[in-house]
Design a protein around this motif. Structure first.
Motif, PDB file in Angstrom:
ATOM      1  N   ALA A   1     -13.519   3.918  40.824  1.00  0.00           N
ATOM      2  CA  ALA A   1     -13.928   4.472  42.234  1.00  0.00           C
ATOM      3  C   ALA A   1     -15.570   3.904  42.106  1.00  0.00           C
ATOM      4  CB  ALA A   1     -13.998   5.765  42.197  1.00  0.00           C
ATOM      5  N   ASP A   2     -16.404   3.856  41.364  1.00  0.00           N
ATOM      6  CA  ASP A   2     -17.718   3.455  41.385  1.00  0.00           C
ATOM      7  C   ASP A   2     -17.830   2.023  41.713  1.00  0.00           C
ATOM      8  OD1 ASP A   2     -18.845   5.831  40.901  1.00  0.00           O
ATOM      9  OD2 ASP A   2     -19.482   5.566  39.031  1.00  0.00           O
ATOM     10  N   ALA A   3     -16.709   1.182  40.969  1.00  0.00           N
ATOM     11  CA  ALA A   3     -16.940  -0.389  41.146  1.00  0.00           C
ATOM     12  C   ALA A   3     -16.439  -0.565  43.019  1.00  0.00           C
ATOM     13  CB  ALA A   3     -15.971  -0.794  40.476  1.00  0.00           C
ATOM     14  N   ARG A   4     -15.387   0.275  43.346  1.00  0.00           N
ATOM     15  CA  ARG A   4     -14.974   0.080  44.577  1.00  0.00           C
ATOM     16  C   ARG A   4     -16.021   0.357  45.702  1.00  0.00           C
ATOM     17  NH1 ARG A   4     -10.088   2.421  43.229  1.00  0.00           N
ATOM     18  NH2 ARG A   4     -10.864   4.594  43.576  1.00  0.00           N
ATOM     19  N   GLU A   5     -16.972   1.364  45.275  1.00  0.00           N
ATOM     20  CA  GLU A   5     -18.033   1.644  46.243  1.00  0.00           C
ATOM     21  C   GLU A   5     -19.145   0.515  46.244  1.00  0.00           C
ATOM     22  OE1 GLU A   5     -20.048   5.414  45.720  1.00  0.00           O
ATOM     23  OE2 GLU A   5     -17.998   6.614  45.462  1.00  0.00           O
ATOM     24  N   ILE A   6     -19.437  -0.037  44.988  1.00  0.00           N
ATOM     25  CA  ILE A   6     -20.415  -0.928  44.849  1.00  0.00           C
ATOM     26  C   ILE A   6     -19.978  -2.284  45.770  1.00  0.00           C
ATOM     27  CG2 ILE A   6     -21.587  -2.974  43.289  1.00  0.00           C
ATOM     28  CD1 ILE A   6     -21.539  -0.241  41.260  1.00  0.00           C
ATOM     29  N   VAL A   7     -18.599  -2.745  45.411  1.00  0.00           N
ATOM     30  CA  VAL A   7     -18.072  -3.945  46.268  1.00  0.00           C
ATOM     31  C   VAL A   7     -18.049  -3.695  47.498  1.00  0.00           C
ATOM     32  CG1 VAL A   7     -15.827  -5.314  46.413  1.00  0.00           C
ATOM     33  CG2 VAL A   7     -16.657  -4.895  44.024  1.00  0.00           C
ATOM     34  N   ALA A   8     -17.576  -2.439  48.077  1.00  0.00           N
ATOM     35  CA  ALA A   8     -17.636  -2.207  49.493  1.00  0.00           C
ATOM     36  C   ALA A   8     -18.972  -2.495  50.171  1.00  0.00           C
ATOM     37  CB  ALA A   8     -17.213  -0.903  49.812  1.00  0.00           C
ATOM     38  N   ALA A   9     -20.087  -2.106  49.419  1.00  0.00           N
ATOM     39  CA  ALA A   9     -21.510  -2.325  50.002  1.00  0.00           C
ATOM     40  C   ALA A   9     -22.025  -3.650  49.978  1.00  0.00           C
ATOM     41  CB  ALA A   9     -22.524  -1.372  49.151  1.00  0.00           C
ATOM     42  N   ASP A  10     -22.056  -4.241  48.718  1.00  0.00           N
ATOM     43  CA  ASP A  10     -22.412  -5.661  48.507  1.00  0.00           C
ATOM     44  C   ASP A  10     -21.492  -6.746  48.125  1.00  0.00           C
ATOM     45  OD1 ASP A  10     -25.144  -4.770  48.950  1.00  0.00           O
ATOM     46  OD2 ASP A  10     -25.012  -4.029  46.546  1.00  0.00           O
ATOM     47  N   GLY A  11     -20.187  -6.717  48.203  1.00  0.00           N
ATOM     48  CA  GLY A  11     -19.374  -7.399  47.867  1.00  0.00           C
ATOM     49  C   GLY A  11     -19.114  -8.756  48.951  1.00  0.00           C
ATOM     50  N   GLY A  12     -18.758  -9.884  48.695  1.00  0.00           N
ATOM     51  CA  GLY A  12     -18.388 -11.014  49.570  1.00  0.00           C
ATOM     52  C   GLY A  12     -19.792 -11.516  50.209  1.00  0.00           C
ATOM     53  N   LYS A  13     -20.949 -11.370  49.758  1.00  0.00           N
ATOM     54  CA  LYS A  13     -22.337 -11.830  50.166  1.00  0.00           C
ATOM     55  C   LYS A  13     -22.767 -13.146  49.842  1.00  0.00           C
ATOM     56  CE  LYS A  13     -24.323  -7.411  51.092  1.00  0.00           C
ATOM     57  NZ  LYS A  13     -25.729  -6.473  50.989  1.00  0.00           N
ATOM     58  N   GLY A  14     -21.828 -13.854  48.838  1.00  0.00           N
ATOM     59  CA  GLY A  14     -22.310 -14.943  48.382  1.00  0.00           C
ATOM     60  C   GLY A  14     -23.751 -15.047  47.724  1.00  0.00           C
ATOM     61  N   ILE A  15     -23.840 -14.047  46.823  1.00  0.00           N
ATOM     62  CA  ILE A  15     -25.293 -14.141  46.377  1.00  0.00           C
ATOM     63  C   ILE A  15     -25.689 -15.106  45.601  1.00  0.00           C
ATOM     64  CG2 ILE A  15     -26.523 -12.510  44.794  1.00  0.00           C
ATOM     65  CD1 ILE A  15     -24.514 -10.322  45.979  1.00  0.00           C
ATOM     66  N   THR A  16     -26.819 -15.791  45.767  1.00  0.00           N
ATOM     67  CA  THR A  16     -27.253 -16.830  44.736  1.00  0.00           C
ATOM     68  C   THR A  16     -28.347 -15.969  44.116  1.00  0.00           C
ATOM     69  OG1 THR A  16     -26.837 -18.534  46.323  1.00  0.00           O
ATOM     70  CG2 THR A  16     -28.468 -18.798  44.475  1.00  0.00           C
ATOM     71  N   VAL A  17     -28.464 -16.008  42.630  1.00  0.00           N
ATOM     72  CA  VAL A  17     -29.517 -15.105  41.948  1.00  0.00           C
ATOM     73  C   VAL A  17     -30.760 -16.112  41.902  1.00  0.00           C
ATOM     74  CG1 VAL A  17     -30.181 -14.311  39.792  1.00  0.00           C
ATOM     75  CG2 VAL A  17     -27.857 -13.696  40.680  1.00  0.00           C
ATOM     76  N   ALA A  18     -31.924 -15.621  42.120  1.00  0.00           N
ATOM     77  CA  ALA A  18     -33.254 -16.410  41.909  1.00  0.00           C
ATOM     78  C   ALA A  18     -33.974 -15.644  40.622  1.00  0.00           C
ATOM     79  CB  ALA A  18     -34.021 -15.903  43.163  1.00  0.00           C
ATOM     80  N   ASP A  19     -33.907 -14.370  40.389  1.00  0.00           N
ATOM     81  CA  ASP A  19     -34.469 -13.909  39.220  1.00  0.00           C
ATOM     82  C   ASP A  19     -33.976 -12.469  38.709  1.00  0.00           C
ATOM     83  OD1 ASP A  19     -36.693 -13.933  37.457  1.00  0.00           O
ATOM     84  OD2 ASP A  19     -37.542 -12.338  38.568  1.00  0.00           O
ATOM     85  N   VAL A  20     -33.870 -12.477  37.321  1.00  0.00           N
ATOM     86  CA  VAL A  20     -33.360 -11.353  36.636  1.00  0.00           C
ATOM     87  C   VAL A  20     -34.540 -10.677  35.807  1.00  0.00           C
ATOM     88  CG1 VAL A  20     -31.578 -10.423  35.146  1.00  0.00           C
ATOM     89  CG2 VAL A  20     -30.806 -12.160  36.750  1.00  0.00           C
ATOM     90  N   GLU A  21     -35.015  -9.678  36.085  1.00  0.00           N
ATOM     91  CA  GLU A  21     -35.900  -9.172  35.144  1.00  0.00           C
ATOM     92  C   GLU A  21     -35.440  -7.738  34.310  1.00  0.00           C
ATOM     93  OE1 GLU A  21     -39.549  -7.934  36.927  1.00  0.00           O
ATOM     94  OE2 GLU A  21     -39.259  -9.682  38.419  1.00  0.00           O
ATOM     95  N   VAL A  22     -35.060  -7.791  32.895  1.00  0.00           N
ATOM     96  CA  VAL A  22     -34.523  -7.003  32.197  1.00  0.00           C
ATOM     97  C   VAL A  22     -35.583  -6.222  31.539  1.00  0.00           C
ATOM     98  CG1 VAL A  22     -32.889  -6.620  30.310  1.00  0.00           C
ATOM     99  CG2 VAL A  22     -32.517  -8.516  31.788  1.00  0.00           C
ATOM    100  N   SER A  23     -35.509  -4.911  31.586  1.00  0.00           N
ATOM    101  CA  SER A  23     -36.539  -4.040  30.899  1.00  0.00           C
ATOM    102  C   SER A  23     -35.779  -3.016  29.991  1.00  0.00           C
ATOM    103  CB  SER A  23     -37.223  -3.038  31.834  1.00  0.00           C
ATOM    104  OG  SER A  23     -36.737  -2.257  32.551  1.00  0.00           O
ATOM    105  N   HIS A  24     -36.339  -2.518  28.842  1.00  0.00           N
ATOM    106  CA  HIS A  24     -35.828  -1.872  28.022  1.00  0.00           C
ATOM    107  C   HIS A  24     -36.912  -0.604  27.714  1.00  0.00           C
ATOM    108  CE1 HIS A  24     -32.332  -4.294  26.244  1.00  0.00           C
ATOM    109  NE2 HIS A  24     -33.341  -5.119  26.714  1.00  0.00           N
ATOM    110  N   GLU A  25     -37.127   0.208  29.057  1.00  0.00           N
ATOM    111  CA  GLU A  25     -37.977   1.454  28.895  1.00  0.00           C
ATOM    112  C   GLU A  25     -37.782   2.526  27.950  1.00  0.00           C
ATOM    113  OE1 GLU A  25     -39.908   2.110  32.734  1.00  0.00           O
ATOM    114  OE2 GLU A  25     -39.592   0.219  33.325  1.00  0.00           O
ATOM    115  N   PHE A  26     -36.367   2.712  27.883  1.00  0.00           N
ATOM    116  CA  PHE A  26     -36.032   3.963  27.381  1.00  0.00           C
ATOM    117  C   PHE A  26     -35.315   3.609  25.907  1.00  0.00           C
ATOM    118  CE2 PHE A  26     -36.221   4.948  31.673  1.00  0.00           C
ATOM    119  CZ  PHE A  26     -37.193   5.907  31.792  1.00  0.00           C
ATOM    120  N   GLY A  27     -35.473   2.370  25.316  1.00  0.00           N
ATOM    121  CA  GLY A  27     -34.879   2.156  23.964  1.00  0.00           C
ATOM    122  C   GLY A  27     -34.193   0.837  24.150  1.00  0.00           C
ATOM    123  N   ASP A  28     -33.857   0.395  22.840  1.00  0.00           N
ATOM    124  CA  ASP A  28     -33.200  -1.096  22.712  1.00  0.00           C
ATOM    125  C   ASP A  28     -31.678  -1.092  23.120  1.00  0.00           C
ATOM    126  OD1 ASP A  28     -35.541  -2.010  21.555  1.00  0.00           O
ATOM    127  OD2 ASP A  28     -34.741  -1.808  19.277  1.00  0.00           O
TER     128      ASP A  28
END
Length: 150
Positions: free
Chosen positions: A67-94
């Motif tokens: 159900a959560d996956a359906r909501e996310i795909v409905a909102a942002d799916g099919g946009k042909g996203i090209t990723v420019a940057d990914v910043e990963v943080s571990h603020e609450f543990g490894d």
């Protein structure tokens, strides 16, 4: 010539020993899917409007993952996203991570989202759904209830 051969042998042995021990400051290979691999699969699922692929990135056994996956795909799916940057943080543990993903859609509009993840059995999984029993107590009461149980 004999000294040179000895030096080369010592260097070769040192290099071999280094490779066999700690990897000479090289990081160990991850056991499962990394944070970045998870983000890349997330974006591929969005671009393909693939609910099943996105749900497959969620934790096994959790409730309402699809159900959560359906909501996310409905909102942002099919946009042909090209990723420019990914910043990963571990603020609450490894074992907890938040990835800020930025890029552009096929139409040139900017795209940004956060992907919350946690490590489960060596793989990073997207926080979708909830653990069984987490939505309601054993008596069926919501955890947000403000009145004490009778």
């Amino acid at each position: 010539m004999g000294t040179r051969r000895v030096r080369m042998t010592v260097v070769a042995l040192a290099a071999a020993g280094c490779a066999l021990t700690a990897g000479c400051a090289q990081e160990a290979e991850p056991d499962g899917r990394t944070e970045r691999q998870t983000v890349d699969a997330y974006v591929r699922a969005l671009n393909g409007r693939d609910v099943a692929a996105l749900a497959g990135l969620g934790p096994s056994g959790y409730v309402e993952v699809e159900a959560d996956a359906r909501e996310i795909v409905a909102a942002d799916g099919g946009k042909g996203i090209t990723v420019a940057d990914v910043e990963v943080s571990h603020e609450f543990g490894d074992d907890l991570a938040s990835a800020r993903v930025t890029g552009k859609g096929r139409d040139g509009r900017p795209f940004a989202t956060h992907v919350s993840m946690f490590r489960l059995g060596g793989d990073w999984v997207v926080l979708l759904g909830h653990a069984p029993g987490a939505a309601a107590g054993k008596d069926g009461a919501s955890p947000a209830a403000t009145e004490p149980p009778e």
